[in-house]
Design a protein around this motif. Structure first.
Motif, short mmCIF file in Angstrom:
data_model
loop_
_atom_site.label_atom_id
_atom_site.label_comp_id
_atom_site.label_asym_id
_atom_site.label_seq_id
_atom_site.Cartn_x
_atom_site.Cartn_y
_atom_site.Cartn_z
N TRP A 60 0.84 -1.19 0.00
CA TRP A 60 0.00 0.00 0.00
C TRP A 60 0.88 1.24 0.00
O TRP A 60 2.05 1.20 0.39
CB TRP A 60 -0.95 0.00 1.20
N SER A 61 0.30 2.36 -0.46
CA SER A 61 1.03 3.63 -0.51
C SER A 61 0.02 4.76 -0.61
O SER A 61 -1.18 4.54 -0.82
CB SER A 61 1.99 3.67 -1.72
N GLN A 68 -3.36 3.82 -2.49
CA GLN A 68 -3.29 2.71 -3.44
C GLN A 68 -3.03 1.43 -2.67
O GLN A 68 -2.03 1.32 -1.95
CB GLN A 68 -2.21 2.95 -4.49
N VAL A 69 -3.93 0.46 -2.80
CA VAL A 69 -3.85 -0.78 -2.04
C VAL A 69 -3.85 -1.96 -3.02
O VAL A 69 -4.63 -1.98 -3.97
CB VAL A 69 -5.05 -0.92 -1.08
N GLU A 70 -2.98 -2.93 -2.77
CA GLU A 70 -3.02 -4.16 -3.55
C GLU A 70 -3.05 -5.35 -2.60
O GLU A 70 -2.30 -5.40 -1.62
CB GLU A 70 -1.81 -4.30 -4.47
N THR A 88 -6.07 -4.34 -7.32
CA THR A 88 -5.59 -3.01 -6.92
C THR A 88 -6.79 -2.10 -6.71
O THR A 88 -7.70 -2.04 -7.55
CB THR A 88 -4.66 -2.41 -7.98
N THR A 89 -6.78 -1.38 -5.59
CA THR A 89 -7.89 -0.48 -5.23
C THR A 89 -7.33 0.91 -4.96
O THR A 89 -6.29 1.05 -4.31
CB THR A 89 -8.63 -0.99 -3.99
N LEU A 90 -8.02 1.92 -5.46
CA LEU A 90 -7.67 3.32 -5.20
C LEU A 90 -8.75 3.95 -4.33
O LEU A 90 -9.95 3.83 -4.65
CB LEU A 90 -7.52 4.10 -6.51
N VAL A 91 -8.33 4.61 -3.26
CA VAL A 91 -9.26 5.26 -2.33
C VAL A 91 -8.86 6.72 -2.18
O VAL A 91 -7.74 7.02 -1.75
CB VAL A 91 -9.26 4.56 -0.96
N GLU A 92 -9.76 7.62 -2.53
CA GLU A 92 -9.49 9.07 -2.42
C GLU A 92 -9.82 9.56 -1.02
O GLU A 92 -10.85 9.19 -0.44
CB GLU A 92 -10.34 9.83 -3.44
N LEU A 93 -8.95 10.42 -0.47
CA LEU A 93 -9.23 11.07 0.82
C LEU A 93 -9.99 12.36 0.54
O LEU A 93 -9.41 13.37 0.13
CB LEU A 93 -7.93 11.34 1.56
N PHE A 119 -9.48 -2.84 -9.76
CA PHE A 119 -9.30 -3.66 -10.95
C PHE A 119 -8.35 -4.81 -10.67
O PHE A 119 -7.45 -4.70 -9.81
CB PHE A 119 -8.77 -2.81 -12.12
N PRO A 120 -8.51 -5.96 -11.36
CA PRO A 120 -7.58 -7.07 -11.20
C PRO A 120 -6.21 -6.70 -11.75
O PRO A 120 -6.11 -6.12 -12.83
CB PRO A 120 -8.23 -8.19 -12.02
N SER A 121 -5.16 -7.02 -11.01
CA SER A 121 -3.82 -6.61 -11.41
C SER A 121 -2.81 -7.76 -11.44
O SER A 121 -1.66 -7.55 -11.79
CB SER A 121 -3.31 -5.51 -10.48
#
Length: 237
Positions: A130-131, A143-145, A158-163, A174-176
């Motif tokens: 994650w980062s 960004q989480v995988e 992989t998932t993206l989460v906005e603050l 999406f599948p990565s």
């Protein structure tokens, strides 16, 4: 002759007075206020204060331990992002990302909002990685995988989460990763996708490489990143 000397004396006296005015000391210059350097803030101490505000009873919350955190400064205040994992977890247990919105309070912080499960991903109680990035949007994005292996098939998402000011929001998933080498003997596949060519607030591509190579494009639409062209070409478990 005496009259001329008498007339000359007042003129000399006046001239002497004028000379005295010219020799008055100049006014002392206004002192320039001294500028004090800004106090140096120790990042480690600041992070520790944020963790204490978010987890006043300790970072072990039931079966999950949050012992990896980052303090993110945003336009709506400091935000603590914490990675939690489960020891001796079952295969179905995911890793967790918790988010705490804080307010500065002197040398410390006070808790404003808490989102203990802002993202969950992975297996056996942990994430892959994650980062926090500022490349996707004007606001920070986590960004989480995470993934796992099921009967020889390995997959990752992989998932993206906005603050956002009101709280974290998922903006892409999406599948990565796909690998069936543990289950297939005839022509196994191994495909890994990486995000590239990020255009802030517009889109990015995912480059897949391995037994097959291709790209998929994501565009910003309706408050999230959506894949163009329908379903992903990477297999899933």
């Amino acid at each position: 002759m005496r009259r001329a000397a008498a007339l000359l004396l007042p003129a000399l006296v006046l001239a002497g007075c004028g000379g005295n005015e010219a020799r008055k000391p100049a006014a002392a210059p206004t002192p320039t206020p001294s500028t004090r350097p800004e106090p140096v803030v120790d990042p480690a101490a600041r992070l520790a204060a944020a963790v204490k505000a978010a987890w006043p009873d300790g970072v072990k919350q039931g079966p999950i331990t949050f012992d990896d955190s980052k303090l993110v400064d945003t336009g709506f205040g400091p935000v603590l992002v914490s990675h939690g994992h489960v020891r001796d977890a079952a295969h179905a247990d995911a890793g967790t990302i918790a988010v705490h919105y804080l307010d500065a309070d002197g040398a410390g912080f006070t808790l404003r909002k808490s989102f203990p499960k802002a993202a969950e991903s992975g297996s056996f109680g942990d994430l892959a990685e994650w980062s926090v990035s500022d490349k996707f949007l004007d606001r920070p994005v986590i960004q989480v995988e995470g993934g796992g292996t099921w009967q020889g098939y390995t997959c990752s998402v992989t998932t993206l989460v906005e603050l956002r000011p009101e709280g974290p929001a998922e903006i892409a998933s999406f599948p990565s990763l796909y690998d069936d080498g543990g289950a297939v003997e005839d022509r196994p596949q191994s495909i890994r996708g990486r995000i590239a060519d990020i255009r802030k607030g517009q889109g990015f591509i995912v480059k897949f490489e391995g037994t097959r190579s291709f790209t998929e494009r994501y565009v910003w639409r309706g408050g999230k990143y959506e894949r163009e062209g329908g379903e992903s070409r990477i297999p899933t478990c």
